[in-house]
Design an enzyme around this catalytic site. Structure first.
Site, short mmCIF file in Angstrom:
data_model
loop_
_atom_site.label_atom_id
_atom_site.label_comp_id
_atom_site.label_asym_id
_atom_site.label_seq_id
_atom_site.Cartn_x
_atom_site.Cartn_y
_atom_site.Cartn_z
N ARG A 51 0.82 -1.22 0.00
CA ARG A 51 0.00 0.00 0.00
C ARG A 51 0.85 1.26 0.00
O ARG A 51 0.59 2.18 -0.77
CB ARG A 51 -1.01 0.02 1.15
CG ARG A 51 -1.73 1.37 1.27
CD ARG A 51 -3.04 1.31 2.01
NE ARG A 51 -2.98 0.58 3.24
CZ ARG A 51 -2.34 0.97 4.36
NH1 ARG A 51 -1.70 2.13 4.38
NH2 ARG A 51 -2.34 0.22 5.43
N TYR A 103 -7.87 22.50 -14.70
CA TYR A 103 -8.52 21.19 -14.85
C TYR A 103 -9.78 21.15 -13.98
O TYR A 103 -9.72 21.36 -12.77
CB TYR A 103 -7.54 20.08 -14.48
CG TYR A 103 -8.14 18.72 -14.70
CD1 TYR A 103 -8.34 18.24 -15.98
CD2 TYR A 103 -8.53 17.93 -13.64
CE1 TYR A 103 -8.92 17.00 -16.19
CE2 TYR A 103 -9.11 16.70 -13.83
CZ TYR A 103 -9.30 16.23 -15.11
OH TYR A 103 -9.88 15.03 -15.33
N ASP A 176 0.84 22.10 -12.38
CA ASP A 176 0.25 20.97 -13.12
C ASP A 176 0.84 21.06 -14.53
O ASP A 176 0.46 21.91 -15.32
CB ASP A 176 -1.28 21.07 -13.12
CG ASP A 176 -1.93 19.90 -13.87
OD1 ASP A 176 -1.25 19.22 -14.66
OD2 ASP A 176 -3.15 19.69 -13.66
N LYS A 201 -2.17 10.80 -19.22
CA LYS A 201 -2.14 11.52 -20.48
C LYS A 201 -0.83 11.22 -21.23
O LYS A 201 -0.60 10.09 -21.58
CB LYS A 201 -2.34 13.01 -20.21
CG LYS A 201 -3.50 13.31 -19.23
CD LYS A 201 -4.87 12.93 -19.77
CE LYS A 201 -6.00 12.98 -18.73
NZ LYS A 201 -6.09 14.18 -17.94
C1 LIG Z 1 -6.52 14.58 -16.71
C2 LIG Z 1 -5.94 15.72 -15.98
C3 LIG Z 1 -5.90 15.73 -14.57
C4 LIG Z 1 -6.49 14.62 -13.74
O1 LIG Z 1 -5.84 13.40 -13.97
P1 LIG Z 1 -6.55 11.97 -13.82
O2 LIG Z 1 -5.46 11.02 -14.16
O3 LIG Z 1 -7.73 11.94 -14.74
O4 LIG Z 1 -6.98 11.86 -12.39
C5 LIG Z 1 -5.32 16.82 -13.96
N1 LIG Z 1 -4.82 17.86 -14.66
C6 LIG Z 1 -4.83 17.87 -16.01
C7 LIG Z 1 -4.25 19.03 -16.73
C8 LIG Z 1 -5.40 16.81 -16.71
O5 LIG Z 1 -5.44 16.84 -18.05
#
Ligand SMILES: *Cc1c(COP(=O)(O)O)cnc(C)c1O
Length: 381
Positions: A51, A103, A176, A201
């Site tokens: 975990r 996001y 981010d 992504k």
């Molecule tokens: C998709 C995304 C997230 C969230 O990620 P998940 O893997 O879907 O939880 C956060 N920030 C950006 C810019 C994203 O494209």
């Protein structure tokens, strides 16, 4: 020696590790939930239970940590798990500054769920450094969060400038960097304290893993609290996903550069289409984020762009309905090109223009993508 290797080399060889037991060049997937103790009651090999941590995830973390030139990396079961961990690891009752346009799910969590956990967010236009400076409260603000390029308008925030303002107020800067990836931007090198990725992504890139990551500039008390939070919440990335992610990251540079080049081609092509009100892409020199993007992005401006349909929302939805090659789906960063009517995804309260279609450029031929979108736009009449 290791420090001088180029990022492409680190990625292609997944950090260069060879399995000690077999010599395998591809790391084995350890599915064990538990690990044997040494006879004297120690866990010298560093694993006790899966975990808090697991060996496959640790290898994926090592690769990303080196690509971001960070000191530590924590991968999580999703990007949202990583992002929420970054906030939950702050000291109690923290004030944070976050973007108005970011996001959507994370903004929703910050606005609707985080206050009950003692996290108070002020949302500002983070493309404007004066707005960030006005929002930080020295001694009270713990974290400034930016996203660049930001969903779904691909606004650019100035990482160096935001870091300066955050640090002057005694806060950290988190970025981010999902869209930029370490191929195009390395926020820690520009002054950020932590970088977040949705590994779902570009990092994985094949639309078959949900995962996330935080990369830290320092292995400090904040990192320790984030690691503890991940362990307590059980948010670690699973070994199968980590294995796929390691495979995906081997081709990260090739994919992201190609997708960026395709996105630029699409943006330039559609900028002059009379059916299109505007193309949102930081790589267009007319874009309001272009100068800042040039100052902090290298080798491209990302694979994401948006187009606004002059005839309005219904025509935008119809255009998405009429594509034959582009896939109508949410998410981004995969090898297949995606199109979506973003306001439908975000729902009530969205700041996304209703006429906006979000495009994720994949690895298909750019001409094929242009032809398909042209016919979809044309069939609106
Ligand atoms: C998709 C995304 C997230 C969230 O990620 P998940 O893997 O879907 O939880 C956060 N920030 C950006 C810019 C994203 O494209």
């Amino acid at each position: 020696m290791v420090k001088t290797l180029k990022p492409e080399t680190i990625a292609a060889q997944a950090g260069g590790a060879v399995d000690e037991a077999t010599g395998a060049l591809v790391p084995p997937i350890h599915t064990a939930t538990t690990y044997i103790r040494d006879p004297d009651n120690q866990y010298r090999r560093g694993f006790a239970y899966s975990r808090p941590d697991n060996p496959v995830t640790r290898q994926a973390e090592d690769v990303l940590c080196r690509l971001e030139a960070g000191s530590a990396c924590l991968m999580s079961g999703s990007g949202m798990a990583g992002a929420t961990t970054a906030f939950l690891a702050l000291e109690q009752s923290a004030h944070v500054v976050a973007p108005k346009v970011m996001y959507w799910a994370l903004k929703k969590w910050l606005a609707e769920d985080a206050p009950a956990l003692g996290i108070r967010a002020t949302f500002v236009d983070t493309t404007n450094l004066d707005a960030i400076a006005a929002a930080v409260r020295p001694g009270e603000t713990r974290l400034v969060w930016i996203e660049t390029p930001a969903n779904p308008t691909w606004d650019i925030a100035d990482i160096r400038g935001a870091a300066r303002i955050a640090h002057a107020a005694g806060a950290m800067l988190a970025v981010d960097s999902t869209i930029a990836t370490p191929v195009l931007t390395q926020p820690l090198q520009l002054g950020a304290d932590v970088v977040m990725h949705s590994a779902t992504k570009y990092l994985n890139g094949h639309s078959d893993v949900i995962g996330g990551a935080l990369v830290f500039a320092r292995r400090d008390a904040y990192f320790e609290r984030a690691a503890r939070m991940r362990s307590m919440l059980g948010a670690v990335l699973g070994p199968f996903e980590a294995s796929l992610l390691i495979r995906g990251m081997r081709t990260l540079h090739l994919r992201v550069r190609h997708q960026s080049a395709t996105a630029l081609t699409l943006a330039q092509h559609f900028a002059s289409n009379p059916r299109i009100l505007g193309v949102l892409y930081p790589g267009l020199d007319a874009d309001k984020g272009y100068q800042t993007a040039v100052g902090q992005m290298t080798g491209g401006f990302g694979g994401m762009l948006s187009i606004r349909i002059r005839a309005g929302e219904e025509a935008a939805v119809r255009t998405a309905a009429n594509v034959k090659l582009w896939k109508r789906a949410t998410s981004l960063g995969g090898v297949e090109s995606l199109i979506e009517h973003r306001a439908s995804v975000e729902g009530p309260g969205t700041l996304c223009p209703p006429d906006l279609l979000r495009l994720s450029a994949g690895l298909e031929d750019a001409g094929d993508l242009i032809d398909d979108l042209e016919q979809a736009l044309g069939s609106n009449g």
